[in-house]
Enzyme design. Sequence first.
Site, short mmCIF file in Angstrom:
data_model
loop_
_atom_site.label_atom_id
_atom_site.label_comp_id
_atom_site.label_asym_id
_atom_site.label_seq_id
_atom_site.Cartn_x
_atom_site.Cartn_y
_atom_site.Cartn_z
N LYS A 60 7.71 3.45 1.18
CA LYS A 60 8.40 2.46 2.00
C LYS A 60 9.63 1.89 1.30
O LYS A 60 10.71 1.79 1.89
CB LYS A 60 7.43 1.33 2.36
CG LYS A 60 7.98 0.31 3.34
CD LYS A 60 8.24 0.91 4.70
CE LYS A 60 8.65 -0.13 5.71
NZ LYS A 60 8.99 0.44 7.04
N ILE A 61 9.49 1.52 0.02
CA ILE A 61 10.63 0.94 -0.70
C ILE A 61 11.74 1.96 -0.86
O ILE A 61 12.92 1.66 -0.67
CB ILE A 61 10.19 0.38 -2.06
CG1 ILE A 61 9.15 -0.73 -1.89
CG2 ILE A 61 11.39 -0.14 -2.85
CD1 ILE A 61 8.54 -1.21 -3.19
N CYS A 83 8.89 5.61 -7.55
CA CYS A 83 7.60 6.30 -7.56
C CYS A 83 6.56 5.48 -8.32
O CYS A 83 6.91 4.66 -9.18
CB CYS A 83 7.74 7.69 -8.18
SG CYS A 83 8.72 7.76 -9.68
N PRO A 84 5.27 5.69 -8.03
CA PRO A 84 4.23 4.98 -8.77
C PRO A 84 4.13 5.51 -10.19
O PRO A 84 4.63 6.60 -10.49
CB PRO A 84 2.95 5.31 -7.97
CG PRO A 84 3.26 6.63 -7.32
CD PRO A 84 4.73 6.60 -7.01
N THR A 96 13.51 -0.25 -10.18
CA THR A 96 12.73 -1.40 -9.71
C THR A 96 11.27 -0.98 -9.52
O THR A 96 10.52 -1.67 -8.83
CB THR A 96 13.29 -1.95 -8.39
OG1 THR A 96 13.35 -0.89 -7.43
CG2 THR A 96 14.66 -2.55 -8.58
N ARG A 118 8.41 1.01 -12.09
CA ARG A 118 7.61 0.66 -13.27
C ARG A 118 8.39 1.05 -14.52
O ARG A 118 9.08 2.06 -14.56
CB ARG A 118 6.26 1.37 -13.24
CG ARG A 118 5.27 0.78 -12.22
CD ARG A 118 4.78 -0.58 -12.68
NE ARG A 118 3.84 -1.18 -11.74
CZ ARG A 118 4.18 -2.06 -10.81
NH1 ARG A 118 5.46 -2.41 -10.66
NH2 ARG A 118 3.26 -2.59 -10.03
N ASP A 150 14.79 -3.70 -13.52
CA ASP A 150 14.01 -4.91 -13.31
C ASP A 150 12.66 -4.82 -14.01
O ASP A 150 11.89 -5.76 -13.98
CB ASP A 150 13.80 -5.13 -11.80
CG ASP A 150 13.12 -6.46 -11.50
OD1 ASP A 150 13.65 -7.50 -11.93
OD2 ASP A 150 12.07 -6.45 -10.84
N GLU A 203 7.20 -4.50 -21.32
CA GLU A 203 7.62 -5.82 -20.86
C GLU A 203 6.57 -6.91 -20.99
O GLU A 203 6.90 -8.10 -20.96
CB GLU A 203 8.04 -5.74 -19.39
CG GLU A 203 6.90 -5.53 -18.41
CD GLU A 203 7.36 -5.50 -16.95
OE1 GLU A 203 6.79 -6.23 -16.15
OE2 GLU A 203 8.31 -4.75 -16.64
N HIS A 217 11.60 -8.52 -14.01
CA HIS A 217 10.59 -8.23 -12.99
C HIS A 217 10.60 -9.27 -11.87
O HIS A 217 9.56 -9.84 -11.51
CB HIS A 217 9.20 -8.17 -13.64
CG HIS A 217 8.26 -7.22 -12.92
ND1 HIS A 217 7.53 -6.26 -13.57
CD2 HIS A 217 7.95 -7.10 -11.61
CE1 HIS A 217 6.80 -5.59 -12.68
NE2 HIS A 217 7.04 -6.08 -11.49
#
Length: 331
Positions: free
Chosen positions: A154-155, A206-207, A233, A235, A259, A264, A296
């Site tokens: 979706k993103i 992507c995940p 944006t 991971r 981001d 992090e 983030h």
Amino acid sequence: MKIAFFDTHSYDKKSFIQANENFNYEIDFRDYKLNENTALTAKGFDVVCVFVNDIVNEAVIKTLKECGIKLIALRCAGFNNVDLKAADEAGIKVVRVPAYSPYAVAEHGAALLMSLTRHIPQAYLRTKTANFNIEGLTGRDLYGLTAGILGTGKIGQIMADILKGFGMNIIAYDPYPNEEWASKSGTRYVTLKEIFCESDVLSLHCPLNEQTKHIVNHDSMKMMKHDAVIINTGRGALIDSKALVHALKHGQIGGIGMDVYEEESKYFFSDWSTDIMTDDVLARLLTFPNVIITAHQAFLTTNALKNLADTTLQNIRDFSDNAKLLNEVKA
């Protein structure tokens, strides 16, 4: 239901307190993260609610089980910080918020891209000190360039629509291509090698898993155009951070707006402005003029916070009512 919230900030408290008016749960907010040292503080609660930088490994899950925890509620979409196998063996359910505001994340990615290509941070700092010199601030049109979308969930689809609005040509890579969407949007799926070679802008959506960890690495960045920019944006560990420093140092890519960062968890969501940063890679990245890092915050809109709170608390209600867990994550 008694819920222990970990790693909470003022914006979390505000949105969840408001949403909880419809649920009336007993909520205890903690500003510290869940990890092996803090897991015992969950004793006496039914649910732990965690965020992206909480550690929910096998040892933590074992302690949570001993504390009587029945549900781990992620107030985020990603679940790479949770040992799902250990949770399943412990009999603890895991739920998440799969889509709180894909527009928020995609729009932040576009903001990073515009800020990076048009040198907005440098221009802002100059004019704040009455320096109106524009030397060194030359950007370039996005119109007519090629944008590569790595991951077309979706993103990624929304980001593609935004960049298409700039007049960019859209290519994409996804191991599970959505041909119907591609046909309607005018997107062309390409191979992984092609997306690195052809993209002027590469946006990561992507995940994070074993297949995608360090998908952007020394070899893939060597294939990219020297003036290409990366937007992340997704991971942090999608990018090999040390290889990124090398690529920037040697001019293999044109810049990056990020981001998220691979390591992090120690720094993001905290104030380190008066402390010494021991992460040499992050410190080095902050020195490059063609790097923009935000901490983030892509998800951080009023719309997203409301959706996060509503969905998280509804997930908990579904669990307490023995209803179907629509947002359950399984091993």
